[in-house]
Design a protein around this motif. Sequence first.
Motif, mmCIF file in Angstrom:
data_model
loop_
_atom_site.group_PDB
_atom_site.id
_atom_site.type_symbol
_atom_site.label_atom_id
_atom_site.label_comp_id
_atom_site.label_asym_id
_atom_site.label_seq_id
_atom_site.Cartn_x
_atom_site.Cartn_y
_atom_site.Cartn_z
ATOM 1 N N VAL A 37 -31.145 39.148 53.650
ATOM 2 C CA VAL A 37 -30.292 39.210 54.838
ATOM 3 C C VAL A 37 -29.930 40.665 55.084
ATOM 4 O O VAL A 37 -29.587 41.405 54.143
ATOM 5 N N LEU A 38 -29.994 41.100 56.345
ATOM 6 C CA LEU A 38 -29.613 42.459 56.716
ATOM 7 C C LEU A 38 -28.139 42.491 57.094
ATOM 8 O O LEU A 38 -27.659 41.619 57.820
ATOM 9 N N TYR A 39 -27.435 43.507 56.598
ATOM 10 C CA TYR A 39 -26.017 43.689 56.904
ATOM 11 C C TYR A 39 -25.776 45.104 57.417
ATOM 12 O O TYR A 39 -26.411 46.056 56.965
ATOM 13 N N GLU A 40 -24.827 45.226 58.353
ATOM 14 C CA GLU A 40 -24.359 46.533 58.811
ATOM 15 C C GLU A 40 -22.854 46.602 58.636
ATOM 16 O O GLU A 40 -22.139 45.622 58.848
ATOM 17 N N ARG A 41 -22.368 47.803 58.241
ATOM 18 C CA ARG A 41 -20.927 48.018 58.107
ATOM 19 C C ARG A 41 -20.381 48.526 59.443
ATOM 20 O O ARG A 41 -20.766 49.592 59.912
ATOM 21 N N VAL A 42 -19.502 47.744 60.055
ATOM 22 C CA VAL A 42 -18.934 48.068 61.359
ATOM 23 C C VAL A 42 -17.540 48.647 61.140
ATOM 24 O O VAL A 42 -16.747 48.063 60.394
ATOM 25 N N ALA A 82 -20.471 55.648 51.977
ATOM 26 C CA ALA A 82 -21.241 56.236 53.075
ATOM 27 C C ALA A 82 -22.331 55.306 53.596
ATOM 28 O O ALA A 82 -22.903 55.546 54.653
ATOM 29 N N THR A 83 -22.619 54.237 52.876
ATOM 30 C CA THR A 83 -23.687 53.320 53.265
ATOM 31 C C THR A 83 -23.224 52.393 54.381
ATOM 32 O O THR A 83 -22.164 51.768 54.277
ATOM 33 N N GLN A 84 -24.043 52.298 55.426
ATOM 34 C CA GLN A 84 -23.720 51.438 56.563
ATOM 35 C C GLN A 84 -24.773 50.359 56.800
ATOM 36 O O GLN A 84 -24.616 49.529 57.699
ATOM 37 N N GLN A 85 -25.856 50.368 56.024
ATOM 38 C CA GLN A 85 -26.883 49.329 56.125
ATOM 39 C C GLN A 85 -27.233 48.848 54.719
ATOM 40 O O GLN A 85 -27.380 49.654 53.799
ATOM 41 N N ALA A 86 -27.352 47.523 54.586
ATOM 42 C CA ALA A 86 -27.713 46.949 53.296
ATOM 43 C C ALA A 86 -28.672 45.783 53.498
ATOM 44 O O ALA A 86 -28.427 44.907 54.336
ATOM 45 N N VAL A 87 -29.766 45.800 52.746
ATOM 46 C CA VAL A 87 -30.692 44.674 52.676
ATOM 47 C C VAL A 87 -30.326 43.909 51.409
ATOM 48 O O VAL A 87 -30.529 44.414 50.305
ATOM 49 N N VAL A 88 -29.767 42.722 51.550
ATOM 50 C CA VAL A 88 -29.319 41.945 50.395
ATOM 51 C C VAL A 88 -30.379 40.899 50.067
ATOM 52 O O VAL A 88 -30.621 39.976 50.846
ATOM 53 N N VAL A 89 -31.037 41.074 48.922
ATOM 54 C CA VAL A 89 -32.097 40.173 48.469
ATOM 55 C C VAL A 89 -31.543 39.354 47.311
ATOM 56 O O VAL A 89 -31.230 39.904 46.249
ATOM 57 N N THR A 90 -31.401 38.051 47.537
ATOM 58 C CA THR A 90 -30.753 37.174 46.564
ATOM 59 C C THR A 90 -31.758 36.184 45.999
ATOM 60 O O THR A 90 -32.300 35.339 46.726
ATOM 61 N N GLY A 91 -32.012 36.282 44.696
ATOM 62 C CA GLY A 91 -32.928 35.362 44.034
ATOM 63 C C GLY A 91 -32.273 34.018 43.764
ATOM 64 O O GLY A 91 -31.067 33.927 43.544
ATOM 65 N N GLU A 92 -33.083 32.966 43.759
ATOM 66 C CA GLU A 92 -32.552 31.621 43.563
ATOM 67 C C GLU A 92 -31.972 31.429 42.159
ATOM 68 O O GLU A 92 -30.997 30.696 41.977
#
Length: 255
Positions: A96-101, A76-86
């Motif tokens: 990075v912001l992502y949307e499910r199209v 059901a999720t259509q928005q994700a904030v992906v925080v990637t540590g080094e």
Amino acid sequence: MSLRTGPCPAVALAVAGLLLTGCSGDTGKAAPAPSKRSADATESGPTGQSGPEAEIVQAQEIPSLGALTRSRISAATQQAVVVTGEAPDSNRATAVLYERVPTYGWQAVSTPWPAHNALRGWTDDHWEGDLRSPIGVFDLTDAGGLLPDPGTRLPYDHGAAFTAGGTGFEGEPLAGSFDHVVAINYNREPGTTPLHWYRPLGSAKGGGIWIHVDHGGPTQGCVSLTRDRMTELLGWLDPAKRPVVVMGDVTSLGR
């Protein structure tokens, strides 16, 4: 690529021709097979035209995430904030912001943003005071801040209780860090102000993990973004799209 059903127009024309002219010619030869056509070819002539054949599109995944992490994101999720540590022990990250199209899957809708996380990096077993940010996929349902609502669709708690003071781990002032915050639903009750301190997993498991305004150094457990990116994030988040934050070091998220 989809398969056509029903008689081929070319074969139908060949049969009609035999009915009109009789069995002249070499009847021992089979009618020639119709030629193969590309997916976007159309057939024209007395029989009319057919549209382009359907194309199978593989839905895109968020490229940096492994199968285990992807499985934790609700359908059901259509928005994700992906925080990637080094790295597991690093306090620097990118978001990075992502949307499910529909049909096409996940699409990046922002460039990589610089971010900070906890002083000692990341953990999949967070405890109060360990100075590590929790790894996982967490809902984003509530926001607030010392400054007025900048236009978010999330519930926003505005008040002086978000005042931050003191200095950070590198001697930087913390003032303004909580001008805008988004509560990360780690060990908290969704649907409440970010200031609500109820801890479903118990106080020893920590809490009060937010996305907030960056103060120029590592955090105690939160994720921080520059002020302009924080405002942009608040304007983008849509509770109808069930937004989440996917956070952790690059190796953990790739599992």
